[in-house]
Enzyme design. Structure first.
Site, PDB file in Angstrom:
ATOM      1  N   ALA A   1       0.838  -1.194   0.000  1.00 10.84           N
ATOM      2  CA  ALA A   1       0.000   0.000   0.000  1.00 10.84           C
ATOM      3  C   ALA A   1       0.875   1.247   0.000  1.00 10.84           C
ATOM      4  CB  ALA A   1      -0.923  -0.004   1.214  1.00 10.84           C
TER       5      ALA A   1
ATOM      6  N   GLY B   1      -0.447  -5.113   0.410  1.00  8.51           N
ATOM      7  CA  GLY B   1      -1.546  -4.926  -0.517  1.00  8.51           C
ATOM      8  C   GLY B   1      -1.265  -5.509  -1.883  1.00  8.51           C
TER       9      GLY B   1
ATOM     10  N   GLU C   1      -2.213  -8.997  -1.585  1.00  7.89           N
ATOM     11  CA  GLU C   1      -3.679  -9.042  -1.428  1.00  7.89           C
ATOM     12  C   GLU C   1      -4.370  -8.795  -2.764  1.00  7.89           C
ATOM     13  OE1 GLU C   1      -4.710  -7.720   3.070  1.00  7.89           O
ATOM     14  OE2 GLU C   1      -3.482  -6.292   1.956  1.00  7.89           O
TER      15      GLU C   1
ATOM     16  N   GLU D   1       2.679  -6.430   7.186  1.00  8.81           N
ATOM     17  CA  GLU D   1       2.029  -5.351   7.927  1.00  8.81           C
ATOM     18  C   GLU D   1       2.289  -5.406   9.427  1.00  8.81           C
ATOM     19  OE1 GLU D   1      -0.329  -5.795   4.126  1.00  8.81           O
ATOM     20  OE2 GLU D   1       0.651  -7.124   5.568  1.00  8.81           O
TER      21      GLU D   1
END
Length: 691
Positions: free
Chosen positions: A65, A104, A107, A127
């Site tokens: 992210a 991310g 993901e 994370e």
């Protein structure tokens, strides 16, 4: 054709290729998310297209992210919306992975219907290292594709796995040829089309979950096995609870539960602290006042003087980085002992499966022992790691001055001593720098780089680059007693020693620090390091409790005891002997014993440390408050989730810190007299982050 500034769309046969290029790491910024969504929309509306390939240019797939967006209003489409678009696409979506698919990025890949990766690629959900959990379905999708046990390990550790390992566990469907990802991914996409493969949604998979149903001990055993590692951290427990939810809740409810816990962590102080350290480590690498184009000197061969614990660990650090080392000691026995310990360390690592047997021989093969300093004449960098006495160090440097080649860097590993005075023993003080490694040097991440008043800019820049080469966090500090880390440690030491004279026991002081989050207490640390480090028997005068314990032969864990007693396995127990020494010394000094509570211990120690840090900033010994935090988190065990002493002080609020220091000064001593910097910052409405 362009989708937007970071995405392109092209069609090869029946496959739409959406390519993202947002340097340096293709972070999932708003523009990248819009590029993915726009490219997918074009592919779905194109009747000639039967599958879509999602691929990145540059050095990596989506590496996570965009952390700079944290705390800001969301920009459409949010990551979860993009994931739903990919997952619910009516044509197969294939993610082509190179470099890293992290956070991310992974993901996103988990919402594609298929995944292909080059063997060198790595996949992971890191994370937890920022005090967070994967907030875009990672805790719900990963267990469904790799199983509960593997998901627990991968997400709570944050460690990436290789593409080969990912293929073995089912996370990746195909491996591409290295350097040929696009072509192999297109071939794979066409195979998916030709074989009319189904639109496989990870969210719908239940086979790996079924293996864990009815086995509640999986989670209990995992918590128990990792209790020490997870102590104090909130994120790992939240991750475990989310993975438990994959067995207890439907997918959408699990997703909502994950989102709730993610928001709680993101809003909490722990994640703020861990994100602070993440950025602070990167900020520490930036050197104020030295041009970016300062030349970096080549370090092809290194010399280390002193084959003891520290010298051996330093030599291992360079051997681990593939840099040849000559290790020198004045004694054949000491040299042989040092080399034997180094080999033993490597062999122990190999036995644990963390190194191959041939790697042991390779590293020992670039490590040469010698009893002659003349053998250092061709070294680019020479580091002394001898006894911590100024006269000994100056003697070593005076000899080096006549041996080292003219362009060699001369470094000292001193923990406390004046770099400039050491450099004065040479005719080239501009070539002298402090490289303060922390024990064990081959393991500890911190490297304090101490600049003298004459140290050349290229030597400073080279030393900072060297820290990265060795896999360490380099922090540039000024030349003062104890530099940054040990100067603050001295402030803690003064309060800890005063507290035990006034009535607190060593174990009470240690409990407060342990409960705060340190891996061990102050006196445990002293016993582990050895009370005799820096102690001189000839000059000892029973002037402190530590001196008396040393005079009694109580040097810590390595002997019968120090502040604690130890059995043959070095298990500690409170020491009646040490306690009597403390009480007798206090009585001799006229210090009355009294009850001391945990709050007083905590306040006196932590606020003394903060105040000393402020003085270091004010004196220019530390360049930034965040540098102090990095030193204490990476080198001294300050809990990462508390962000370092200066971050912690900002969290308390500097007006409250100033008030507390004044109160402590009134009640105890002028040792708590507030730093002028704190008073200035409070008057200006600022915090240490602004200093």
């Amino acid at each position: 054709m362009k989708v937007n500034d970071v995405a392109t769309y092209e069609v090869e046969g029946a496959v739409a290729v959406v390519t993202l290029n947002s340097p340096p790491v293709n972070a999932l910024s708003a523009a990248v998310r819009q590029g993915i969504a726009g490219g997918l929309k074009m592919a779905l509306e194109d009747d000639a297209v039967r599958a879509m390939l999602l691929i990145c240019e540059g050095r990596t797939f989506f590496a996570g992210a965009d952390i700079t967006e944290f705390g800001k209003p969301p920009v459409e489409p949010v990551l979860r919306d993009v994931q739903l678009m990919l997952e619910n696409a009516t044509k197969p979506v294939i993610a082509a992975i190179h470099g890293t698919a992290l956070g991310g990025g992974l993901e996103i890949a988990l919402t594609a219907h298929y995944r292909i990766a080059v063997p060198s690629a790595k996949c992971g959900l890191p994370e937890v290292n920022l005090g967070l959990l994967p907030g875009a379905g990672g805790t719900q999708r990963l267990p469904r594709i790799v199983g509960i046990a593997k998901a627990l390990d991968l997400i709570t550790s944050g460690k990436p796995v290789s593409a080969k390992a990912a293929k073995k566990m089912g996370l990746v469907d195909e491996l591409a040829t290295e350097g040929n990802l696009r072509a192999d991914a297109l071939t794979f996409a066409n195979r998916v089309i030709d074989e009319n493969r189904p639109l496989l949604k990870v969210r719908d998979r239940t086979d790996k979950l079924s293996e864990a149903r009815g086995k509640p001990d999986i989670f209990a055993d995992f918590r128990k096995a990792h209790a020490r590692k997870f102590r104090g951290y909130k994120a790992p427990e939240s991750i475990i609870r989310c993975i438990e939810a994959t067995l207890e809740k439907p997918f959408d409810e699990g997703l909502a539960f994950e989102a709730t816990l993610f928001r709680e962590l993101q809003a909490g102080s722990q994640s703020a602290a861990q994100r602070h350290i993440f950025f602070a480590e990167r900020q520490a690498a930036k050197i104020d006042g030295i041009p970016a184009d300062t030349p970096i000197l080549p370090i092809r061969k290194v010399g280390v003087i002193g084959a003891g614990t520290m010298g051996g660990g330093i030599a291992m650090s360079f051997a681990n980085a593939g840099i040849p080392v000559t290790l020198v000691d004045s004694s054949e026995d000491a040299l042989f002992r040092g080399l034997r310990v180094i080999r033993g360390n490597y062999e122990a690592t190999a036995r644990k499966g963390r190194m191959k047997a041939e790697d042991v021989d390779a590293r020992m093969g670039i490590l040469t022992g010698s009893v002659s300093m003349e053998d250092l004449s061709d070294c680019d960098l020479i580091i002394e790691a001898v006894f911590e006495l100024m006269e000994i160090k100056k003697e070593v440097f005076a000899k080096l001055d006549g041996i080292a080649k003219p362009d060699a860097i001369l470094a000292t590993n001193t923990s406390y001593l004046d770099i400039d005075e050491i450099g004065s023993a040479t005719s080239r003080p501009a070539s002298v720098i402090g490289l303060h490694f922390f024990s064990p040097a081959h393991i500890m991440k911190l490297l304090e780089i101490v600049r003298g008043k004459n140290t050349r800019a290229d030597i400073i820049a080279t030393s900072m680059k060297l820290a990265k080469t060795l896999g360490k966090v380099g922090v540039l500090v000024g030349n003062a007693y104890g530099f940054v880390g040990n100067r603050i440690l001295a402030a803690r030491d003064a309060q800890a020693n005063r507290l035990i004279l006034e009535g607190a026991t060593p174990e009470a002081v240690d409990k407060v620090l342990y409960d705060f989050g340190f891996p061990m207490g102050h006196f445990q640390m002293r016993d582990l390091a050895g009370l005799d480090v820096g102690w001189n028997r000839e000059k000892s005068s029973s002037s402190t409790v530590r001196e008396i314990l040393n005079e009694m032969g109580r040097h810590g864990q390595k002997t019968v005891g120090g502040f604690y007693d130890y059995d043959e396995n070095r298990n500690r127990t409170p020491s009646p002997v040490a306690q009597k020494v403390i009480e007798d010394f206090a009585a001799k000094q006229g210090i009355a014993h009294r009850e001391i509570g945990e709050a007083e211990i905590r306040d006196r120690i932590l606020y003394a440390m903060v105040n000393e840090g402020a003085k270091l900033l004010d004196e220019g010994i530390a360049s930034r408050a965040s540098d102090i935090d990095v030193v204490w988190v990476t080198g001294y065990g300050w809990p990462q989730y508390e962000g370092g002493p200066m971050f912690w002080a900002d969290l308390q609020g500097l007006p409250q810190v100033l008030e507390k220091l004044k109160s402590l000064q009134d009640e105890y001593s002028d040792a708590f007299a507030p730093s002028p910097l704190i008073e200035r910052l409070v008057s200006e409405g600022k915090g240490f982050r602004d200093a």
